[in-house]
Design an enzyme around this catalytic site. Structure first.
Site, mmCIF file in Angstrom:
data_model
loop_
_atom_site.group_PDB
_atom_site.id
_atom_site.type_symbol
_atom_site.label_atom_id
_atom_site.label_comp_id
_atom_site.label_asym_id
_atom_site.label_seq_id
_atom_site.Cartn_x
_atom_site.Cartn_y
_atom_site.Cartn_z
ATOM 1 N N CYS A 102 105.888 2.377 97.214
ATOM 2 C CA CYS A 102 106.602 1.439 96.337
ATOM 3 C C CYS A 102 108.025 1.961 96.060
ATOM 4 C CB CYS A 102 105.859 1.288 95.020
ATOM 5 S SG CYS A 102 105.701 2.841 94.156
ATOM 6 N N ASP B 137 123.473 -17.550 137.799
ATOM 7 C CA ASP B 137 122.291 -18.395 137.943
ATOM 8 C C ASP B 137 121.335 -18.307 136.757
ATOM 9 O OD1 ASP B 137 121.366 -15.898 138.566
ATOM 10 O OD2 ASP B 137 121.264 -16.286 140.714
ATOM 11 N N ASP C 254 120.083 -13.084 141.324
ATOM 12 C CA ASP C 254 120.512 -11.780 140.814
ATOM 13 C C ASP C 254 121.021 -11.877 139.389
ATOM 14 O OD1 ASP C 254 122.878 -13.045 141.152
ATOM 15 O OD2 ASP C 254 123.814 -11.516 142.395
ATOM 16 N N CYS D 175 108.152 5.295 94.268
ATOM 17 C CA CYS D 175 107.949 6.464 95.149
ATOM 18 C C CYS D 175 109.278 6.835 95.814
ATOM 19 C CB CYS D 175 106.953 6.170 96.267
ATOM 20 S SG CYS D 175 105.395 5.508 95.750
ATOM 21 N N ASP E 222 118.242 -17.650 145.740
ATOM 22 C CA ASP E 222 119.695 -17.746 145.747
ATOM 23 C C ASP E 222 120.144 -16.883 146.935
ATOM 24 O OD1 ASP E 222 122.241 -18.338 144.816
ATOM 25 O OD2 ASP E 222 122.385 -16.400 143.815
#
Lengths: 123, 794
Positions: free
Chosen positions: B15, B681, B677, B18, B462
């Protein structure tokens, strides 16, 4: 019909009806809203709180704390967020999400028996 | 004073209070100037003077207030240790329950009991032996069942807890109140063996299942294990005051970026320091010796070597590296020593990215899992209802002794039902499948991609950078003669072209600039540079308007192309070359032909795909003739040429049948994989059913791609499809087994076959079947590890 058989028949039918009502007609839980971008979820026979609501687009940390020794609960899977995490017993495991989509997203234990829900709302 | 800022994992803080207490305790340590504890990350970031205090003092200060500051990040190791502890406990429980259960079985099972010592026939002793099994070994079933009950939910533990409790309570009552049962006409026979052996066998099943499941995530562990632990950094010796401070205070060589020569040893200019991998920073200069692991990603600045990159790319042949080449962290330096500059560290390294991607894929859900998800959410309540029905039906209509049959069959129904197998069927196969891919240099983004790849029937490649190396070279420079121009020779033409292309990022531009550099040409300054995607470039050199690009650019600019030049272009294009034309002030001055080399694996990849019955298509911005030449060389019949980058996406959509005018040989919609690649694209990669990016590509490509082939091997496209098909076959078999098992064996356990064949299922056999069903599903998934992806390539 003999009295014992009648009693057993009623017991069986009652058991079936109770099982159906108890497990399958569970009312929907109210979502607990995450405050300060952090929430603790106790993993013990399920997830507490079971339904949490987090804002869209803001990083939110869910701290899973597994208290249950069952191997069923040793993993938590947030499939929509592509997260599968091992939850060591009695240890906190933090998962931080920054959801980009509004909606209701289920998360489960590794064997898909226990379910929790994350509701992503407009921030 | 040596001030250090360091982060430590903090344990036990739950908490905000703490956090404050921990921060205060840390700040009280002499020498600490700043302490910030983050509850979310459970980390303390402390700024302290290492001359005044040590890390141990910080840990002590936190321990004194009841929390824990860990000096070393344990992470995965800690989780592993916890897992080992749980497994050890589970093993002890299995041994105890099977040992005690075995004794009880020996003393009570008909036929076997005659060989047992008389003491074991004693029901009270059996009760005593059963108690630790039922309430210690079986405690986890109770804990989960009760917690789940509070949430009005259930799982397999609910079924086991209910089943064994029924058997145990019945037996305990018979032992404690035998007279009452005798009065009811029930045979005095406890079933402690059923309760204990069932618990023992189910726990044994869980033990084996946990062991097997650990194997499904083996790929991630293997990847994490690849990471080097330390790095040897070169630091300036003049600023190292003493060894204790070496790792924290020295000035790194990155501040001497101009340094070219390095000398090793304390008396020389630089010294070598071994530091933990997480302390390596971008720009650090590192030395790697033969046989050592390369710590982080970077670029070689001195030396040469061959590097084994098989652990990342799956490629077994070491790659030669020299000055200027990139090296990848976690790969192994084979022969030479080299010095390199760290470019990517921590979570940015390729290995860290791969681990993240594989983890994400393993955390995702496959669409095929939906049915199992739906069934398993109703499964346990339905089984409990069937158990109630079994009890009632057997008691009312069953054979004598009715109560005993009713009880045993109810227990059998509860025990035999196995929801776990359904839950494990898909994710275990996905985990092994994605891991197997990663081991072979195939990164799969998520489970859905792995599932969809199984249905691919069309692969679109491609051309540039995918089927070809993407590093074209200038083959012809042709000046148009008899032209009044300031360009007197081919060199002049090349100088003009290279000057204007210098600003372009196109791979053809790179070839032209490289050729000009080789010819030692001095390039001119270009003003008003403009790249016209799919056409070429334009700009002003001196006072001249220069256009350089393809035929379409000339047509667009209404620049006349003479017949002779047309013939030259046609001839070069027939040879598979790409022809670029140069026009100055709207007059054609010459042409430059550039050719790309086909990748070694392209032809083989196309052949393997065709053999699998997959349509292979090539797409390119090149003209039809060049495209056809390349396509013929690699064995592709279907070609889309002269396609602008933005049109690639449209072609993919048409092949998918998402747009009218399907251009492929038939009219049915296709499941399309686009292989590119990643440069230009990304939209096509994202639109295709499966986008496959070759190589590490760009960040955009990895994001847009569903699958990334970091092994850069085109043959892996077929491997992806094969891996997907094998994974889906495993998932379907797992689901068939998991559903079939429950559909067949639950009715058997209910005694539905008893009236016809007199078949009943002993609860002990039910537990054997139940335990083995989950194990068999996991084991079947693990069989995927045996898939030989290298063989598929052949």
């Amino acid at each position: 019909m003999e009295i014992d058989k009648l009693f057993i028949a009623l017991f069986s039918l009652g058991g079936i009806a109770f099982t159906y009502w108890f497990f399958l007609m569970k009312p929907e839980e109210k979502a607990i809203e995450v405050k300060n971008n952090t929430i603790d979820v106790i993993v013990e026979g399920g997830y507490s709180p079971n339904v949490i609501s987090i804002p869209k687009g803001k990083p939110t940390t869910i701290n899973f704390f597994r208290k249950d020794p069952s191997s069923c609960l040793e993993e938590v899977v947030l499939g929509d967020f592509k997260i599968r995490k091992y939850l060591p017993l009695n240890q906190k495991v933090s998962i931080t999400l920054t959801p980009q989509k509004i909606g209701e997203f289920d998360y489960t234990c590794g064997m898909n028996m226990f379910h929790g829900e994350i509701i992503v709302e407009r921030s | 004073m040596t001030e250090i800022k360091e982060s430590f994992p903090i344990k036990g803080t739950h908490c905000a209070s703490c956090v404050r207490v921990t921060e205060r305790a840390l700040k009280k340590v002499p020498g600490v100037t700043e302490a910030v504890v983050n509850l979310a990350t459970e980390k303390a970031t402390v700024t302290y003077d290492s001359d005044s205090c040590t890390r141990e003092q910080l840990a002590d200060a936190v321990t004194k207030i009841g929390y824990r500051l860990e000096l070393e990040e344990k992470g995965e190791e800690l989780a592993q240790a916890e897992k080992q502890k749980e497994l050890q406990l589970l093993r002890n429980k299995v041994i105890l329950s099977l040992f005690l259960g075995g004794l009880i079985l020996w003393g009570s099972f008909p036929g076997l009991m005659n060989t047992a010592p008389p003491l074991l026939h004693n029901f009270w002793l059996q009760l005593l032996l059963a108690i630790p099994v039922q309430f210690w070994a079986g405690s986890e079933f109770y804990k989960t069942a009760i917690s789940a009950f509070k949430h009005r939910t259930s799982n397999m533990d609910t079924l086991v807890a209910l089943g064994t409790t029924v058997a145990f309570v019945y037996s305990a009552f018979i032992t404690i109140f035998p007279q009452a049962f005798m009065n009811l006409g029930v045979e005095i026979m406890p079933y402690f063996d059923v309760a204990t052996i069932v618990i023992g066998l189910i726990l044994l099943g869980r033990y084996f299942e946990a062991k097997a499941k650990a194997g499904t995530s083996g790929a991630i562990k293997k990847l994490i294990g690849l990471q080097a632990k330390t790095a040897r950094v070169l630091r300036s010796s003049s600023v190292i005051p003493n060894k204790a401070q070496e790792s924290q205070t020295t000035q790194s060589l990155k501040h001497h970026s101009g340094a070219r020569s390095f000398h090793v040893g304390r008396d020389d200019k630089y010294v070598e320091i071994d530091i933990p991998i997480d302390q390596v920073e971008i720009g650090d200069i590192l030395r790697v010796r033969p046989g050592e692991k390369i710590p982080v990603d970077g670029e070689i600045i001195e030396g040469e070597s061959s590097v084994d990159e098989s652990m990342i790319s799956g490629e077994s042949i070491p790659v030669d590296k020299t000055k200027g080449d990139k090296v990848i962290g976690a790969t192994i330096n084979k022969s030479g020593t080299f010095i390199y500059k760290a470019m990517k560290v921590g979570s940015d390294t390729l290995l860290a990215q791969i681990i993240k991607l594989v983890e994400q894929a393993q955390g995702s859900k496959a669409p095929i899992q939906r049915l199992a998800d739906t069934v398993s959410s109703y499964f346990v309540p339905i089984v409990i209802m069937l158990a109630f029905a079994t009890f009632g039906i057997w008691y009312i209509f069953g054979a004598e002794p009715v109560f005993l049959y009713a009880m045993l069959n109810t227990v059998a129904v509860l025990i035999i039902a196995c929801p776990c197998a359904m839950g494990l069927a898909t994710p275990t196969a996905i985990m092994v499948g994605t891991g197997k891919g990663a081991e072979n240099g195939i990164l799969i983004k998520d489970a859905e991609s792995l599932e969809t790849a199984n249905k691919i029937d069309t692969v679109v490649f491609d051309k540039t950078g995918t089927l070809t190396k993407g590093k074209p070279e200038v083959t012809d420079v042709i000046r148009i003669k008899n032209h009044e121009s300031s360009i007197k020779d081919e060199k002049g033409l090349l100088r003009f072209a290279a000057s204007i292309e210098k600003g372009s990022e196109h791979s053809l531009a790179e070839a032209i600039v490289k050729k000009a550099e080789e010819s030692k040409l001095v390039l001119s300054t270009v003003e008003g540079f403009n790249a016209i995607a799919g056409y070429g470039v334009k700009g002003i050199i001196g006072s001249k308007n220069v256009h350089f690009g393809n035929k379409r650019l000339m047509e667009r600019e209404e620049i006349k192309i003479h017949k002779q030049v047309q013939d030259d272009i046609e001839k070069l294009e027939n040879e598979g070359k790409t022809v670029m034309l140069l026009a100055v002030d709207k007059k054609l001055f010459g042409l430059i032909a550039v050719a790309d080399t086909i990748k070694d694996t392209a032809k083989e990849s196309v052949a393997v795909l065709k053999k699998k019955g997959i349509d292979v298509v090539m797409i390119t911005g090149d003209n039809q003739r060049t495209a056809n030449t390349i396509a013929i060389k690699v064995g592709i019949e279907k070609v889309f040429a002269e396609i602008l980058p933005q049109e690639k996406e449209e072609i993919v959509k048409k092949l998918q049948g998402l747009e009218s005018g399907i251009m492929i040989h038939d009219s049915r919609p296709h499941v399309v994989a686009f292989v590119g690649d990643g440069i230009n694209d990304a939209p096509a990669l994202a639109t295709a059913d499966i986008g496959i990016a070759i190589g590490t590509g760009t960040d955009v490509a990895i994001e847009a791609a569903d699958i990334t082939l970091i092994n850069k091997d085109l043959r892996s496209v077929a491997s992806v499809i094969e891996l997907s098909q094998k994974t889906m076959r495993t998932i379907k078999l797992n689901l068939f087994w998991a559903f079939g098992y429950n559909i067949i064996l639950i009715p058997v356990a209910m005694g539905l076959f008893y009236p016809f064949f007199h078949i009943l299922l002993n609860p002990i056999f039910a537990s054997v079947a139940m335990a083995s069903s989950s194990i068999s599903v996991v084991a079947n998934s693990l069989l995927l590890k045996r898939v030989n992806l290298a063989k598929i390539k052949e």
